[in-house]
Design a protein around this motif. Structure first.
Motif, PDB file in Angstrom:
ATOM      1  N   ASP A   7      -7.339  -9.218 -17.354  1.00 20.15           N
ATOM      2  CA  ASP A   7      -7.329  -7.929 -18.041  1.00 20.15           C
ATOM      3  C   ASP A   7      -6.225  -7.036 -17.479  1.00 20.15           C
ATOM      4  O   ASP A   7      -5.502  -6.371 -18.219  1.00 20.15           O
ATOM      5  CB  ASP A   7      -8.682  -7.229 -17.892  1.00 20.15           C
ATOM      6  CG  ASP A   7      -9.815  -8.007 -18.534  1.00 20.15           C
ATOM      7  OD1 ASP A   7      -9.666  -8.418 -19.694  1.00 20.15           O
ATOM      8  OD2 ASP A   7     -10.838  -8.216 -17.864  1.00 20.15           O
ATOM      9  N   VAL A   8      -6.129  -7.021 -16.135  1.00 19.58           N
ATOM     10  CA  VAL A   8      -5.130  -6.194 -15.449  1.00 19.58           C
ATOM     11  C   VAL A   8      -4.493  -7.005 -14.333  1.00 19.58           C
ATOM     12  O   VAL A   8      -5.203  -7.639 -13.533  1.00 19.58           O
ATOM     13  CB  VAL A   8      -5.762  -4.915 -14.845  1.00 19.58           C
ATOM     14  CG1 VAL A   8      -4.693  -4.072 -14.141  1.00 19.58           C
ATOM     15  CG2 VAL A   8      -6.466  -4.089 -15.916  1.00 19.58           C
ATOM     16  N   VAL A   9      -3.177  -6.967 -14.256  1.00 19.67           N
ATOM     17  CA  VAL A   9      -2.451  -7.555 -13.128  1.00 19.67           C
ATOM     18  C   VAL A   9      -1.683  -6.439 -12.438  1.00 19.67           C
ATOM     19  O   VAL A   9      -0.929  -5.691 -13.089  1.00 19.67           O
ATOM     20  CB  VAL A   9      -1.484  -8.670 -13.573  1.00 19.67           C
ATOM     21  CG1 VAL A   9      -0.557  -9.059 -12.417  1.00 19.67           C
ATOM     22  CG2 VAL A   9      -2.259  -9.890 -14.044  1.00 19.67           C
ATOM     23  N   VAL A  10      -1.894  -6.323 -11.132  1.00 18.17           N
ATOM     24  CA  VAL A  10      -1.221  -5.312 -10.327  1.00 18.17           C
ATOM     25  C   VAL A  10      -0.173  -6.003  -9.471  1.00 18.17           C
ATOM     26  O   VAL A  10      -0.468  -7.009  -8.809  1.00 18.17           O
ATOM     27  CB  VAL A  10      -2.225  -4.557  -9.434  1.00 18.17           C
ATOM     28  CG1 VAL A  10      -1.511  -3.500  -8.607  1.00 18.17           C
ATOM     29  CG2 VAL A  10      -3.332  -3.930 -10.278  1.00 18.17           C
ATOM     30  N   ILE A  11       1.040  -5.486  -9.470  1.00 20.14           N
ATOM     31  CA  ILE A  11       2.122  -6.057  -8.668  1.00 20.14           C
ATOM     32  C   ILE A  11       2.366  -5.147  -7.477  1.00 20.14           C
ATOM     33  O   ILE A  11       2.865  -4.033  -7.621  1.00 20.14           O
ATOM     34  CB  ILE A  11       3.420  -6.216  -9.492  1.00 20.14           C
ATOM     35  CG1 ILE A  11       3.142  -6.938 -10.811  1.00 20.14           C
ATOM     36  CG2 ILE A  11       4.467  -6.977  -8.694  1.00 20.14           C
ATOM     37  CD1 ILE A  11       4.333  -6.955 -11.750  1.00 20.14           C
ATOM     38  N   GLY A  12       1.978  -5.605  -6.291  1.00 19.86           N
ATOM     39  CA  GLY A  12       2.117  -4.810  -5.082  1.00 19.86           C
ATOM     40  C   GLY A  12       0.766  -4.468  -4.499  1.00 19.86           C
ATOM     41  O   GLY A  12      -0.109  -3.942  -5.196  1.00 19.86           O
ATOM     42  N   ALA A  13       0.557  -4.778  -3.212  1.00 18.79           N
ATOM     43  CA  ALA A  13      -0.753  -4.598  -2.570  1.00 18.79           C
ATOM     44  C   ALA A  13      -0.754  -3.469  -1.552  1.00 18.79           C
ATOM     45  O   ALA A  13      -1.484  -3.520  -0.559  1.00 18.79           O
ATOM     46  CB  ALA A  13      -1.188  -5.907  -1.896  1.00 18.79           C
ATOM     47  N   GLY A  14       0.069  -2.437  -1.783  1.00 18.22           N
ATOM     48  CA  GLY A  14       0.034  -1.246  -0.945  1.00 18.22           C
ATOM     49  C   GLY A  14      -1.033  -0.282  -1.444  1.00 18.22           C
ATOM     50  O   GLY A  14      -1.904  -0.654  -2.248  1.00 18.22           O
ATOM     51  N   PRO A  15      -1.003   0.977  -1.007  1.00  8.94           N
ATOM     52  CA  PRO A  15      -2.016   1.946  -1.424  1.00  8.94           C
ATOM     53  C   PRO A  15      -2.109   2.119  -2.946  1.00  8.94           C
ATOM     54  O   PRO A  15      -3.206   2.183  -3.498  1.00  8.94           O
ATOM     55  CB  PRO A  15      -1.560   3.247  -0.754  1.00  8.94           C
ATOM     56  CG  PRO A  15      -0.749   2.808   0.410  1.00  8.94           C
ATOM     57  CD  PRO A  15      -0.065   1.550  -0.015  1.00  8.94           C
ATOM     58  N   ALA A  16      -0.973   2.189  -3.635  1.00  2.00           N
ATOM     59  CA  ALA A  16      -0.979   2.373  -5.079  1.00  2.00           C
ATOM     60  C   ALA A  16      -1.599   1.176  -5.778  1.00  2.00           C
ATOM     61  O   ALA A  16      -2.434   1.315  -6.685  1.00  2.00           O
ATOM     62  CB  ALA A  16       0.444   2.617  -5.594  1.00  2.00           C
ATOM     63  N   GLY A  17      -1.196  -0.030  -5.361  1.00  2.00           N
ATOM     64  CA  GLY A  17      -1.741  -1.240  -5.959  1.00  2.00           C
ATOM     65  C   GLY A  17      -3.217  -1.395  -5.677  1.00  2.00           C
ATOM     66  O   GLY A  17      -4.003  -1.793  -6.560  1.00  2.00           O
ATOM     67  N   GLU A  18      -3.615  -1.079  -4.451  1.00  2.00           N
ATOM     68  CA  GLU A  18      -5.032  -1.168  -4.092  1.00  2.00           C
ATOM     69  C   GLU A  18      -5.867  -0.211  -4.937  1.00  2.00           C
ATOM     70  O   GLU A  18      -6.943  -0.580  -5.439  1.00  2.00           O
ATOM     71  CB  GLU A  18      -5.214  -0.858  -2.611  1.00  2.00           C
ATOM     72  CG  GLU A  18      -6.658  -0.932  -2.141  1.00  2.00           C
ATOM     73  CD  GLU A  18      -6.814  -0.511  -0.702  1.00  2.00           C
ATOM     74  OE1 GLU A  18      -7.617   0.400  -0.431  1.00  2.00           O
ATOM     75  OE2 GLU A  18      -6.111  -1.082   0.167  1.00  2.00           O
ATOM     76  N   GLY A  19      -5.403   1.012  -5.095  1.00  2.00           N
ATOM     77  CA  GLY A  19      -6.136   1.992  -5.891  1.00  2.00           C
ATOM     78  C   GLY A  19      -6.330   1.512  -7.323  1.00  2.00           C
ATOM     79  O   GLY A  19      -7.418   1.634  -7.896  1.00  2.00           O
ATOM     80  N   ALA A  20      -5.269   0.945  -7.919  1.00  2.00           N
ATOM     81  CA  ALA A  20      -5.353   0.459  -9.290  1.00  2.00           C
ATOM     82  C   ALA A  20      -6.279  -0.744  -9.400  1.00  2.00           C
ATOM     83  O   ALA A  20      -7.123  -0.821 -10.301  1.00  2.00           O
ATOM     84  CB  ALA A  20      -3.953   0.102  -9.795  1.00  2.00           C
ATOM     85  N   ALA A  21      -6.135  -1.701  -8.483  1.00  2.00           N
ATOM     86  CA  ALA A  21      -6.920  -2.936  -8.543  1.00  2.00           C
ATOM     87  C   ALA A  21      -8.400  -2.676  -8.312  1.00  2.00           C
ATOM     88  O   ALA A  21      -9.264  -3.202  -9.025  1.00  2.00           O
ATOM     89  CB  ALA A  21      -6.387  -3.935  -7.520  1.00  2.00           C
ATOM     90  N   MET A  22      -8.730  -1.858  -7.311  1.00  2.00           N
ATOM     91  CA  MET A  22     -10.135  -1.602  -7.004  1.00  2.00           C
ATOM     92  C   MET A  22     -10.834  -0.882  -8.155  1.00  2.00           C
ATOM     93  O   MET A  22     -11.959  -1.200  -8.520  1.00  2.00           O
ATOM     94  CB  MET A  22     -10.262  -0.765  -5.726  1.00  2.00           C
ATOM     95  CG  MET A  22      -9.838  -1.475  -4.445  1.00  2.00           C
ATOM     96  SD  MET A  22     -10.728  -2.999  -4.126  1.00  2.00           S
ATOM     97  CE  MET A  22      -9.426  -4.196  -4.444  1.00  2.00           C
ATOM     98  N   ASN A  23     -10.146   0.077  -8.762  1.00  2.00           N
ATOM     99  CA  ASN A  23     -10.752   0.826  -9.855  1.00  2.00           C
ATOM    100  C   ASN A  23     -11.017  -0.076 -11.054  1.00  2.00           C
ATOM    101  O   ASN A  23     -12.085  -0.018 -11.676  1.00  2.00           O
ATOM    102  CB  ASN A  23      -9.856   1.994 -10.257  1.00  2.00           C
ATOM    103  CG  ASN A  23     -10.558   2.976 -11.180  1.00  2.00           C
ATOM    104  OD1 ASN A  23     -11.739   3.257 -11.031  1.00  2.00           O
ATOM    105  ND2 ASN A  23      -9.824   3.494 -12.147  1.00  2.00           N
ATOM    106  N   ALA A  24     -10.054  -0.928 -11.390  1.00  2.00           N
ATOM    107  CA  ALA A  24     -10.241  -1.843 -12.519  1.00  2.00           C
ATOM    108  C   ALA A  24     -11.356  -2.845 -12.227  1.00  2.00           C
ATOM    109  O   ALA A  24     -12.169  -3.159 -13.108  1.00  2.00           O
ATOM    110  CB  ALA A  24      -8.939  -2.577 -12.821  1.00  2.00           C
TER     111      ALA A  24
END
Length: 464
Positions: A7-24
């Motif tokens: 459904d969602v792919v996040v590129i980058g596992a820093g704070p921004a990527g973590e925030g997006a991935a965890m919420n989804a």
């Protein structure tokens, strides 16, 4: 080669990527995160915020020990090497990686240790040493690849005495002297760290004042205390060339000056990590610093591709990046928690530290807002006298007629913690956002928070 759809792919596992991935993931979506590093956390955990702040904390402890008369009964002042104080930063970094790895595992976010490249707006090609390449597809993407130090091509960063703001964490000795080029947040923070270790520091600023986005009084205070601690600050100086040899580094300035030191640290800007993403395959372009433009919902020009964090530029803070990632994900999820992140306090971990939120005196003056000032100096607070950290002040800017809070500016120990009290009141609706809150509230005594009461009374006295 196997295809997987998310459904969602996040590129980058820093704070921004973590925030997006965890919420989804919390919304029950199938989520993947792609990062080219072996461990999660991004540059924030491995090269930037976490190690530099842990390093700064260790140095501050050393300074406190060496300057507190009480400890002279124990022994003489002690000096520590740069690699030794880095050991604490390494411990903190490992704890952060373990913690964040657990987040992805518990929320069943699939991790790919690969380099990502867009093939089209719904398809990524992943490259790593083990699999050689595979493709994954998704309905939505979030680019959160962060940034890296901007490295001008005419400076030889392969030289073992020339460092950037990432590679400085590999420094294996303590230089006697160091030149720092660039007096932004990172440059000022490292100037504080090195002078705290007894290193002679030359801080070269291409601009006319330190951290010009700050309130002028706070900027002046930082400049004074850096100089008071032995940092030589040179304003309005631009580099012409950097020459390294076996004995040191010479910085040649356009003004004709030559600055020689044992080591050289480049801290002049950062660039977005977008060069290998294949953005041309989806019709996206970056600016000259590799940064992507987004709208007020963090969408790029391609509707299903979002971008957050350092890769979009301002403000370039881990705190904002995490919230931007969550907000972009909220927009994808269409939940009620989306917000455009523009109420961002600054947190600058110099010694002493700085934090502020809201308008500066210069901005209010230019806008012709009738404001007044309330001040509390830390040297007059019982808690600061007890802790031995008397340097600093809290400044409240408020509307002279309505007493509405317009800006909070803090310089000194725990500034980044203290500012949040004022931020909370500034964000209250209507008449709740006034100086009166601090006057009519009882604060614990002795505390640093009491500075708000002192500053509010000081300001009130100016309008009566």
């Amino acid at each position: 080669m196997s295809d997987q759809h998310f459904d969602v792919v996040v590129i980058g596992a820093g704070p921004a990527g973590e925030g997006a991935a965890m919420n989804a993931a919390k919304h029950g979506r199938r989520v993947a995160i792609v990062d080219d590093k072996q461990t999660v956390g991004g540059n924030c955990t491995h090269w930037a915020t976490i190690p530099s702040k842990a390093l700064r904390y260790s140095v501050k402890q050393i300074i406190n020990f060496n300057t507190n008369p009480m400890f002279r009964d124990i022994g003489e002042p002690r000096w520590f090497s740069f690699p030794r104080v880095l050991q604490n930063a390494e411990r903190v970094r490992n704890k952060q990686v373990k913690l964040r790895t657990g987040f992805y595992a518990r929320n069943r976010v699939q991790r790919f240790h690969s380099r990502a490249r867009f093939l089209d707006q719904n398809q990524l090609e992943l490259h790593d040493e083990e699999t050689g390449g595979q493709r994954i597809t998704a309905d939505s993407f979030v680019i959160a690849t962060g940034s890296s130090p901007y490295l001008p091509p005419d400076v030889d960063f392969s030289h073992d005495r020339i460092y950037n703001s990432d590679s400085i964490l590999t420094l294996s000795h303590t230089p006697r002297t160091i030149t720092i080029y660039g007096a932004g947040v990172i440059g000022c923070e490292y100037a504080s760290i090195f002078c705290g270790l007894g290193v002679k520091v030359d801080l070269i600023n291409p601009g006319s004042r330190l951290l010009s986005f700050l309130d002028d009084e706070i900027s002046d205070a930082l400049s004074y205390h850096l100089r008071n601690n032995g940092v030589l600050v040179r304003h309005n100086e631009k580099y012409e060339s950097v020459e390294g040899d076996d004995h040191g580094v010479v910085l040649n300035l356009e003004s004709g000056k030559k600055v020689r030191s044992d080591a050289f640290l480049w801290c002049n800007g950062r660039s977005g990590n977008t060069g290998s993403l294949g953005l041309e395959n989806v019709g996206l372009e970056t600016n000259y610093r590799g940064q992507l433009a987004v709208d007020d919902h963090y969408r790029t020009q391609v509707p299903n591709i979002y971008a957050v964090g350092d890769v979009i530029g301002w403000p370039g803070l881990a705190s904002a990046a995490y919230d931007q990632g969550r907000s972009a994900s909220s927009d994808i999820m269409a939940d009620r928690y989306f917000r455009y992140v523009d109420d961002v306090p600054t947190g600058i971990y110099t010694i002493p530290e700085i934090s502020s939120v809201g308008k500066t005196e210069r901005e209010l003056t230019e806008a012709k807002v009738p404001y007044e000032v309330g001040q509390a100096f830390f040297k007059d607070l019982a808690r600061a006298q007890i802790s031995g950290d008397p340097v600093g002040m809290l400044k409240l800017l408020f509307h002279r007629e309505t007493k509405e809070l317009l800006g909070i500016h803090c310089f000194g120990d725990q500034a980044a913690e203290i500012v949040h009290i004022g931020q909370a009141i500034m964000n209250q609706p209507g008449e709740a956002n006034t100086l009166d809150y601090f006057i009519n509230t009882t604060f614990n005594y002795p505390t640093m928070a009491e500075a708000y009461r002192v500053a509010a009374l000081n300001g009130l006295n100016r309008i009566f």
